[in-house]
Design a protein around this motif. Structure first.
Motif, PDB file in Angstrom:
ATOM      1  N   LEU A 148     -34.089 -23.647  21.918  1.00  0.00           N
ATOM      2  CA  LEU A 148     -33.605 -24.665  20.985  1.00  0.00           C
ATOM      3  C   LEU A 148     -32.185 -24.341  20.523  1.00  0.00           C
ATOM      4  CD1 LEU A 148     -36.793 -25.225  18.779  1.00  0.00           C
ATOM      5  CD2 LEU A 148     -35.965 -26.648  20.651  1.00  0.00           C
ATOM      6  N   GLU A 149     -31.947 -23.071  20.244  1.00  0.00           N
ATOM      7  CA  GLU A 149     -30.604 -22.674  19.826  1.00  0.00           C
ATOM      8  C   GLU A 149     -29.603 -22.887  20.959  1.00  0.00           C
ATOM      9  OE1 GLU A 149     -28.288 -18.899  17.730  1.00  0.00           O
ATOM     10  OE2 GLU A 149     -30.216 -18.579  18.728  1.00  0.00           O
ATOM     11  N   LYS A 150     -30.025 -22.558  22.175  1.00  0.00           N
ATOM     12  CA  LYS A 150     -29.147 -22.729  23.332  1.00  0.00           C
ATOM     13  C   LYS A 150     -28.813 -24.207  23.541  1.00  0.00           C
ATOM     14  CE  LYS A 150     -28.248 -19.891  25.975  1.00  0.00           C
ATOM     15  NZ  LYS A 150     -27.068 -18.983  26.139  1.00  0.00           N
ATOM     16  N   ALA A 151     -29.808 -25.080  23.381  1.00  0.00           N
ATOM     17  CA  ALA A 151     -29.568 -26.517  23.532  1.00  0.00           C
ATOM     18  C   ALA A 151     -28.574 -27.005  22.484  1.00  0.00           C
ATOM     19  CB  ALA A 151     -30.885 -27.282  23.420  1.00  0.00           C
ATOM     20  N   TRP A 152     -28.722 -26.496  21.270  1.00  0.00           N
ATOM     21  CA  TRP A 152     -27.793 -26.867  20.193  1.00  0.00           C
ATOM     22  C   TRP A 152     -26.374 -26.412  20.530  1.00  0.00           C
ATOM     23  CZ3 TRP A 152     -25.013 -23.616  16.834  1.00  0.00           C
ATOM     24  CH2 TRP A 152     -24.356 -24.285  15.787  1.00  0.00           C
ATOM     25  N   GLN A 153     -26.264 -25.211  21.069  1.00  0.00           N
ATOM     26  CA  GLN A 153     -24.950 -24.689  21.450  1.00  0.00           C
ATOM     27  C   GLN A 153     -24.314 -25.533  22.548  1.00  0.00           C
ATOM     28  OE1 GLN A 153     -25.982 -20.661  22.497  1.00  0.00           O
ATOM     29  NE2 GLN A 153     -25.825 -19.908  20.384  1.00  0.00           N
ATOM     30  N   LYS A 154     -25.148 -26.153  23.376  1.00  0.00           N
ATOM     31  CA  LYS A 154     -24.647 -26.994  24.456  1.00  0.00           C
ATOM     32  C   LYS A 154     -24.293 -28.407  23.978  1.00  0.00           C
ATOM     33  CE  LYS A 154     -26.993 -24.696  28.320  1.00  0.00           C
ATOM     34  NZ  LYS A 154     -25.799 -24.609  29.205  1.00  0.00           N
ATOM     35  N   GLY A 155     -24.543 -28.668  22.697  1.00  0.00           N
ATOM     36  CA  GLY A 155     -24.165 -29.966  22.149  1.00  0.00           C
ATOM     37  C   GLY A 155     -25.294 -30.948  21.961  1.00  0.00           C
ATOM     38  N   CYS A 156     -26.538 -30.491  22.082  1.00  0.00           N
ATOM     39  CA  CYS A 156     -27.680 -31.390  21.899  1.00  0.00           C
ATOM     40  C   CYS A 156     -27.900 -31.650  20.409  1.00  0.00           C
ATOM     41  CB  CYS A 156     -28.935 -30.783  22.524  1.00  0.00           C
ATOM     42  SG  CYS A 156     -28.853 -30.656  24.320  1.00  0.00           S
ATOM     43  N   ARG A 157     -27.561 -32.854  19.991  1.00  0.00           N
ATOM     44  CA  ARG A 157     -27.713 -33.261  18.600  1.00  0.00           C
ATOM     45  C   ARG A 157     -28.072 -34.742  18.547  1.00  0.00           C
ATOM     46  NH1 ARG A 157     -23.727 -29.616  19.031  1.00  0.00           N
ATOM     47  NH2 ARG A 157     -23.469 -27.967  17.465  1.00  0.00           N
ATOM     48  N   PHE A 158     -28.759 -35.147  17.505  1.00  0.00           N
ATOM     49  CA  PHE A 158     -29.136 -36.554  17.326  1.00  0.00           C
ATOM     50  C   PHE A 158     -29.848 -37.104  18.562  1.00  0.00           C
ATOM     51  CE2 PHE A 158     -25.201 -35.921  14.802  1.00  0.00           C
ATOM     52  CZ  PHE A 158     -25.753 -36.087  13.535  1.00  0.00           C
ATOM     53  N   ASP A 159     -30.751 -36.298  19.122  1.00  0.00           N
ATOM     54  CA  ASP A 159     -31.388 -36.681  20.385  1.00  0.00           C
ATOM     55  C   ASP A 159     -32.355 -37.847  20.256  1.00  0.00           C
ATOM     56  OD1 ASP A 159     -30.605 -34.405  22.449  1.00  0.00           O
ATOM     57  OD2 ASP A 159     -30.941 -33.455  20.515  1.00  0.00           O
ATOM     58  N   GLY A 160     -32.675 -38.236  19.032  1.00  0.00           N
ATOM     59  CA  GLY A 160     -33.530 -39.400  18.853  1.00  0.00           C
ATOM     60  C   GLY A 160     -32.849 -40.693  19.255  1.00  0.00           C
ATOM     61  N   TRP A 161     -31.528 -40.680  19.339  1.00  0.00           N
ATOM     62  CA  TRP A 161     -30.771 -41.838  19.793  1.00  0.00           C
ATOM     63  C   TRP A 161     -30.436 -41.663  21.272  1.00  0.00           C
ATOM     64  CZ3 TRP A 161     -29.671 -39.870  14.833  1.00  0.00           C
ATOM     65  CH2 TRP A 161     -29.912 -40.767  13.780  1.00  0.00           C
ATOM     66  N   SER A 162     -30.752 -42.668  22.069  1.00  0.00           N
ATOM     67  CA  SER A 162     -30.586 -42.556  23.520  1.00  0.00           C
ATOM     68  C   SER A 162     -29.145 -42.268  23.920  1.00  0.00           C
ATOM     69  CB  SER A 162     -31.074 -43.839  24.210  1.00  0.00           C
ATOM     70  OG  SER A 162     -30.377 -44.972  23.722  1.00  0.00           O
ATOM     71  N   GLU A 163     -28.172 -42.765  23.136  1.00  0.00           N
ATOM     72  CA  GLU A 163     -26.776 -42.545  23.509  1.00  0.00           C
ATOM     73  C   GLU A 163     -26.347 -41.087  23.332  1.00  0.00           C
ATOM     74  OE1 GLU A 163     -26.638 -44.595  19.371  1.00  0.00           O
ATOM     75  OE2 GLU A 163     -27.910 -44.535  21.164  1.00  0.00           O
ATOM     76  N   TYR A 164     -27.133 -40.311  22.576  1.00  0.00           N
ATOM     77  CA  TYR A 164     -26.815 -38.895  22.378  1.00  0.00           C
ATOM     78  C   TYR A 164     -27.738 -37.967  23.170  1.00  0.00           C
ATOM     79  CZ  TYR A 164     -23.871 -40.337  18.448  1.00  0.00           C
ATOM     80  OH  TYR A 164     -22.903 -40.922  17.666  1.00  0.00           O
ATOM     81  N   PHE A 165     -28.829 -38.516  23.682  1.00  0.00           N
ATOM     82  CA  PHE A 165     -29.829 -37.695  24.361  1.00  0.00           C
ATOM     83  C   PHE A 165     -29.304 -37.189  25.706  1.00  0.00           C
ATOM     84  CE2 PHE A 165     -33.686 -37.689  27.197  1.00  0.00           C
ATOM     85  CZ  PHE A 165     -34.167 -36.474  26.743  1.00  0.00           C
ATOM     86  N   GLN A 166     -29.422 -35.864  25.931  1.00  0.00           N
ATOM     87  CA  GLN A 166     -28.898 -35.239  27.145  1.00  0.00           C
ATOM     88  C   GLN A 166     -29.977 -34.354  27.776  1.00  0.00           C
ATOM     89  OE1 GLN A 166     -24.535 -33.993  26.541  1.00  0.00           O
ATOM     90  NE2 GLN A 166     -25.349 -33.927  24.458  1.00  0.00           N
ATOM     91  N   SER A 167     -30.833 -34.964  28.574  1.00  0.00           N
ATOM     92  CA  SER A 167     -31.953 -34.237  29.167  1.00  0.00           C
ATOM     93  C   SER A 167     -31.486 -33.087  30.054  1.00  0.00           C
ATOM     94  CB  SER A 167     -32.828 -35.199  29.981  1.00  0.00           C
ATOM     95  OG  SER A 167     -33.984 -34.549  30.460  1.00  0.00           O
TER      96      SER A 167
END
Length: 262
Positions: A148-167
């Motif tokens: 989870l921390e690694k995903a945050w470091q990669k810029g994963c934020r506001f993933d509930g919105w499709s325009e921000y989601f980065q699978s």
């Protein structure tokens, strides 16, 4: 759920007649638009259950059309079918059940899209990839923390919105921390396994949840304990409350009186 069989599996406690009566009452009062919520990917689901969603939506639309012809409203009837995907959650009877694979959920979404082509019906759905990651986190253990921390470091934020989601970035984070997301989301967990959240208490006992899971798989429903009596789930004893309403005063219609509720 689209069929009574599957509604019994999830212990929904409502019937088609309940739905149709509520829809007809709304149309009779002049409402021209209704929104129906369904979930796909539920345990034991079959394609006939998806056909049931289509049939229910069309029947509700027909009820609206009939009400419009009787002059209950002037606008065109509009029924929205909103479909989410099953996500197994901790401290529920389906915590042991794996989520259907992403491609299977997508195929079911497309199956519904093809069959809900009706000018009176609009159809929307929740992204399968997003539901997959919800399941990963919902059934994750302490090893998931670094990912989870690694995903945050990669810029994963506001993933509930499709325009921000980065699978893709989520998968990168899992791979870099040595984890397989499918292990968390899709795995069928044996009832005998120790679960990552077993040391936490919601008040409901693990044995009760396991019994409810077995009952669900057999299509056996459990009545509302507030009205039908204690089902020994453990909540009242653990939290020092009494949810049972059967001993409270009732009015002439059989409803619990407001003063007794308070």
């Amino acid at each position: 759920a689209g069929t009574q069989r599957l509604r019994d599996v999830i212990n929904k406690g409502v019937t088609e007649d309940d739905l149709f009566a509520a829809a007809e009452a709304a149309f009779e009062e002049g409402w021209s638009s209704l929104k129906l919520y369904f979930m796909i990917g539920l345990p034991t689901e079959e394609m006939t259950d998806l056909d049931g969603i289509v049939a229910l939506a069309r029947r509700v639309a027909d009820l609206g059309t009939a009400a419009a012809r009787r002059g209950r409203f002037k606008k065109r009837v509009h029924v929205t079918v909103s479909v989410s995907n099953f996500v197994p959650k901790a401290h529920t009877p389906f915590q042991w059940e794996g989520q259907h694979p992403i491609e299977e959920l997508k195929a079911k979404q497309e199956y519904l899209r093809q069959r809900l082509r009706d000018k009176r019906i609009s159809y929307n759905w929740h992204e399968a990839e997003l539901s997959f990651w919800e399941a990963v986190i919902a059934r994750g253990d302490r090893r998931l923390g670094p990912a989870l921390e690694k995903a945050w470091q990669k810029g994963c934020r506001f993933d509930g919105w499709s325009e921000y989601f980065q699978s893709v970035k989520w998968r990168e984070a899992m791979a870099e921390t040595g984890l397989n997301p499918e292990f968390y989301a899709n795995r069928q967990i044996p009832l005998t396994d120790i679960l990552p959240w077993d040391h936490l208490s919601s008040g409901v006992t693990r044995d009760y949840l396991a019994d409810e899971y077995r009952a669900a798989m057999s299509g056996i429903t459990t009545e509302d304990c507030r009205l039908a009596g204690c089902t020994t789930c453990g909540v009242c004893a653990a939290l020092g409350v009494n949810l049972n309403l059967t001993s409270l005063g009732r009015d002439e219609s059989g409803n619990v009186s407001v003063s007794d509720r308070i």
